[in-house]
Scaffold this motif. Structure first.
Motif, PDB file in Angstrom:
ATOM      1  N   GLU A  72     -13.059   9.808  -9.794  1.00 39.09           N
ATOM      2  CA  GLU A  72     -13.108   8.905 -10.767  1.00 39.09           C
ATOM      3  C   GLU A  72     -12.040   7.911 -10.944  1.00 39.09           C
ATOM      4  OE1 GLU A  72     -14.270  12.172 -13.653  1.00 39.09           O
ATOM      5  OE2 GLU A  72     -15.610  12.422 -12.563  1.00 39.09           O
ATOM      6  N   ASN A  73     -11.484   8.020 -12.064  1.00 38.55           N
ATOM      7  CA  ASN A  73     -10.263   6.882 -12.597  1.00 38.55           C
ATOM      8  C   ASN A  73      -8.918   6.985 -12.442  1.00 38.55           C
ATOM      9  OD1 ASN A  73     -12.362   5.169 -13.421  1.00 38.55           O
ATOM     10  ND2 ASN A  73     -12.151   6.287 -15.540  1.00 38.55           N
ATOM     11  N   TYR A  74      -8.431   8.484 -11.713  1.00 32.67           N
ATOM     12  CA  TYR A  74      -7.454   9.150 -10.904  1.00 32.67           C
ATOM     13  C   TYR A  74      -7.674   8.548  -9.237  1.00 32.67           C
ATOM     14  CZ  TYR A  74      -7.221  11.651 -15.519  1.00 32.67           C
ATOM     15  OH  TYR A  74      -7.401  12.692 -16.838  1.00 32.67           O
ATOM     16  N   SER A  75      -6.357   8.275  -9.066  1.00 33.06           N
ATOM     17  CA  SER A  75      -6.293   7.670  -8.214  1.00 33.06           C
ATOM     18  C   SER A  75      -4.604   8.594  -7.671  1.00 33.06           C
ATOM     19  CB  SER A  75      -5.869   6.378  -7.745  1.00 33.06           C
ATOM     20  OG  SER A  75      -5.209   5.614  -6.741  1.00 33.06           O
ATOM     21  N   LEU A  76      -4.676   8.836  -6.415  1.00 33.14           N
ATOM     22  CA  LEU A  76      -2.674  10.236  -5.377  1.00 33.14           C
ATOM     23  C   LEU A  76      -3.024   9.401  -4.299  1.00 33.14           C
ATOM     24  CD1 LEU A  76      -0.530  11.736  -6.544  1.00 33.14           C
ATOM     25  CD2 LEU A  76      -2.811  13.695  -4.701  1.00 33.14           C
ATOM     26  N   MET A  77      -1.451   8.108  -4.654  1.00 32.17           N
ATOM     27  CA  MET A  77      -1.440   8.601  -3.131  1.00 32.17           C
ATOM     28  C   MET A  77       0.558   8.685  -3.013  1.00 32.17           C
ATOM     29  SD  MET A  77      -0.556   4.396  -1.919  1.00 32.17           S
ATOM     30  CE  MET A  77      -1.880   4.117  -2.318  1.00 32.17           C
ATOM     31  N   THR A  78       0.473   9.474  -1.274  1.00 29.20           N
ATOM     32  CA  THR A  78       1.371  10.000  -0.641  1.00 29.20           C
ATOM     33  C   THR A  78       1.730   9.692   0.246  1.00 29.20           C
ATOM     34  OG1 THR A  78       3.049  11.928  -1.365  1.00 29.20           O
ATOM     35  CG2 THR A  78       1.022  12.519  -0.605  1.00 29.20           C
ATOM     36  N   GLU A  79       2.674   9.719   0.656  1.00 34.13           N
ATOM     37  CA  GLU A  79       3.675   9.956   1.924  1.00 34.13           C
ATOM     38  C   GLU A  79       4.754  10.054   2.332  1.00 34.13           C
ATOM     39  OE1 GLU A  79       2.448   5.333   4.136  1.00 34.13           O
ATOM     40  OE2 GLU A  79       2.286   4.703   2.126  1.00 34.13           O
ATOM     41  N   PHE A  80       4.514  10.813   3.605  1.00 35.06           N
ATOM     42  CA  PHE A  80       6.154  11.600   4.280  1.00 35.06           C
ATOM     43  C   PHE A  80       6.456  10.564   5.243  1.00 35.06           C
ATOM     44  CE2 PHE A  80       7.196  14.481   7.697  1.00 35.06           C
ATOM     45  CZ  PHE A  80       8.773  14.699   7.041  1.00 35.06           C
ATOM     46  N   ALA A  81       7.730  10.141   5.342  1.00 37.23           N
ATOM     47  CA  ALA A  81       8.643   9.750   6.966  1.00 37.23           C
ATOM     48  C   ALA A  81       9.472  10.387   7.516  1.00 37.23           C
ATOM     49  CB  ALA A  81       8.482   8.413   6.792  1.00 37.23           C
ATOM     50  N   GLN A  82       9.760  10.653   8.863  1.00 39.73           N
ATOM     51  CA  GLN A  82      10.857  11.152   9.227  1.00 39.73           C
ATOM     52  C   GLN A  82      11.273  10.558  10.256  1.00 39.73           C
ATOM     53  OE1 GLN A  82      11.176  15.940  10.222  1.00 39.73           O
ATOM     54  NE2 GLN A  82      12.206  15.120  12.052  1.00 39.73           N
ATOM     55  N   ILE A  83      12.758  10.133  10.149  1.00 40.47           N
ATOM     56  CA  ILE A  83      13.716   9.115  11.285  1.00 40.47           C
ATOM     57  C   ILE A  83      14.049   9.353  11.937  1.00 40.47           C
ATOM     58  CG2 ILE A  83      14.620   5.878  11.622  1.00 40.47           C
ATOM     59  CD1 ILE A  83      11.577   6.464  10.061  1.00 40.47           C
ATOM     60  N   ASP A  84      14.536   9.696  13.674  1.00 37.44           N
ATOM     61  CA  ASP A  84      15.341  10.362  14.127  1.00 37.44           C
ATOM     62  C   ASP A  84      16.026   9.564  15.294  1.00 37.44           C
ATOM     63  OD1 ASP A  84      15.210  13.423  12.613  1.00 37.44           O
ATOM     64  OD2 ASP A  84      13.020  12.788  14.748  1.00 37.44           O
ATOM     65  N   SER A  85      17.927   8.969  14.662  1.00 38.38           N
ATOM     66  CA  SER A  85      17.998   7.793  15.033  1.00 38.38           C
ATOM     67  C   SER A  85      19.188   7.618  16.341  1.00 38.38           C
ATOM     68  CB  SER A  85      18.495   6.853  14.042  1.00 38.38           C
ATOM     69  OG  SER A  85      19.715   7.551  13.676  1.00 38.38           O
ATOM     70  N   ASN A  86      20.218   9.413  16.004  1.00 40.00           N
ATOM     71  CA  ASN A  86      21.487   9.478  16.430  1.00 40.00           C
ATOM     72  C   ASN A  86      22.025   8.289  16.576  1.00 40.00           C
ATOM     73  OD1 ASN A  86      23.163  11.012  18.436  1.00 40.00           O
ATOM     74  ND2 ASN A  86      22.041  10.280  20.238  1.00 40.00           N
ATOM     75  N   SER A  87      22.363   7.539  15.988  1.00 36.88           N
ATOM     76  CA  SER A  87      23.005   6.141  15.779  1.00 36.88           C
ATOM     77  C   SER A  87      24.260   6.141  14.183  1.00 36.88           C
ATOM     78  CB  SER A  87      22.355   5.504  15.572  1.00 36.88           C
ATOM     79  OG  SER A  87      21.618   4.856  14.177  1.00 36.88           O
TER      80      SER A  87
END
Length: 405
Positions: free
Chosen positions: A262-277
């Motif tokens: 309807e008029n609601y909006s949900l946005m979600t994101e996840f990220a994982q970074i592996d660098s060994n630096s």
């Protein structure tokens, strides 16, 4: 601005030559005019270049003007996009798109040239602020990847199955070389061997996307203090290979979800970074909930960027020089910490088609790991804090117009 106009003129000339071959041309402009303010001295929100602002607003370098030219027919599409912004008292421009796309059949296409990363839900249109609800993107999340755009090849598979749209993107090759001043002063970022695969599925109500990628980065560090510390600890048989940006293989995994009801909006994101630096392994995520009431869209957002705490633990480092090199390493690691959380409240108001007023207030709270050098050392993460500043939180207020036409 001159760079943008040169590109547009060049493509206009090309388009005039292609008209005879049934090509069409489309030119769009986009951007925003934004002002920002911090509520106290001693902080700098990296990425927006709002430095030591107190009790008044000033033009933010988050303001930008961009132009995109598209030349296309049923099989071919040529795209160029340039974005200019005001930074360090001068106009700077980036060429963010310059590529050709060939549609092989209804399912497959191939693109080559410069393009923006599609790792996140909206990262390929990151500069076109009008398409987003927020006034400022969750900075600690969207700056996790080492490159905003790159030169490469992308193979795409599209399929419509019932009410669902399926998209698979593969980047078998990509590279980038660009000047940088955020992570390391007056240096050059070289990114090679970019390999990315992303998959998304969507319909009218939701979108799910996941991406996995690997890149090789190289950033030379010319700082004398850094090189003295690293060399001093190497000479005492410590393995210092992870405390650099030299030929590092970085891998990343992202998952994003968007749902409209309807008029609601949900946005979600996840990220994982592996660098060994020298960049700590990082986990980031954000969630935004919004509600549309006619032309008015209020929203609330929570975002986190959190470095791996063990990266800042130097207990196993051997230093027989009165700990001066080890203390130097602790100080360097303190400067590179990017951990923070942000709570955002804001709204978007659509003034007319193609023009939106946006306002947002962010409460940014930074989190330190390792030895505390706040009294003597500047913290240079996503949110910078001057030496001697004891506060962990700062408020940022932003208001501006986003447009596209």
């Amino acid at each position: 601005m001159k760079q943008i106009n040169s590109i547009l003129v060049s493509l206009s000339l090309v388009s005039s030559l292609l008209v005879a071959n049934d090509f069409s041309t489309k030119i769009n402009y986009f951007g925003n005019l934004t002002t920002s303010s911090l509520n106290k001295d001693g902080f700098n929100t990296k990425g927006y270049k709002v430095d030591d602002v107190q009790n008044h607003f000033q033009l933010s370098s988050y303001s930008k003007l961009g132009a995109q030219t598209t030349i296309y027919n049923d099989r071919w599409m040529f795209v160029a996009q340039a974005v200019t912004h005001y930074e360090d008292n001068e106009l700077k421009a980036d060429l963010t798109w310059l590529n050709a796309k060939y549609t092989i059949n209804d399912d497959f296409s191939i693109r080559g040239g410069r393009m923006q990363s599609s790792a996140f839900l909206n990262s390929d249109v990151r500069d076109i602020d009008y398409v987003n609800t927020w006034g400022l993107e969750p900075n600690a999340f969207y700056t996790m990847l080492p490159m905003k755009f790159y030169d490469g090849i992308e193979i795409t598979y599209n399929k419509v199955i019932g009410d669902y749209y399926i998209n698979l993107n593969i980047t078998p090759y990509g590279e980038l070389k660009t000047d940088m001043d955020d992570l390391v002063s007056d240096s050059t970022l070289t990114v090679k061997d970019i390999n990315i695969i992303s998959f998304d599925i969507s319909n009218n109500d939701f979108k799910f996307k996941t991406t996995y990628g690997q890149v090789n980065i190289n950033i030379p560090i010319k700082d004398a203090h850094y090189n003295t510390v690293i060399t001093g600890l190497q000479n005492q048989n410590n393995d210092m290979s992870k405390y650099s940006y030299t030929d590092k293989r970085i891998s990343f995994l992202t998952v994003g979800f968007e749902y409209n009801y309807e008029n609601y909006s949900l946005m979600t994101e996840f990220a994982q970074i592996d660098s060994n630096s020298l960049i700590a392994d990082n986990i980031g995520y954000y969630t935004m909930l919004s509600y549309r009431y006619d032309k008015f869209i209020p929203f609330i957002m929570y975002s986190v960027g959190d470095n791996k705490e063990s990266h800042f633990d130097t207990t196993n480092i051997v230093d027989n020089s009165n700990q001066q090199f080890k203390e130097g390493l602790d100080q360097i690691l303190y400067q590179t910490n990017n951990s923070q959380k942000t709570i955002s409240l804001g709204f978007r108001y659509d003034l007319m088609i193609g023009v939106a007023l946006k306002a947002q207030i962010d409460k940014i709270t930074i989190k330190d790991y390792g030895v505390d050098y706040s009294s003597t050392t500047k913290r240079v993460g996503y949110t910078q804090r001057d030496a001697g500043v004891c506060d962990d939180s700062v408020y940022q207020a932003t208001i501006g117009l986003s447009f596209v036409f």
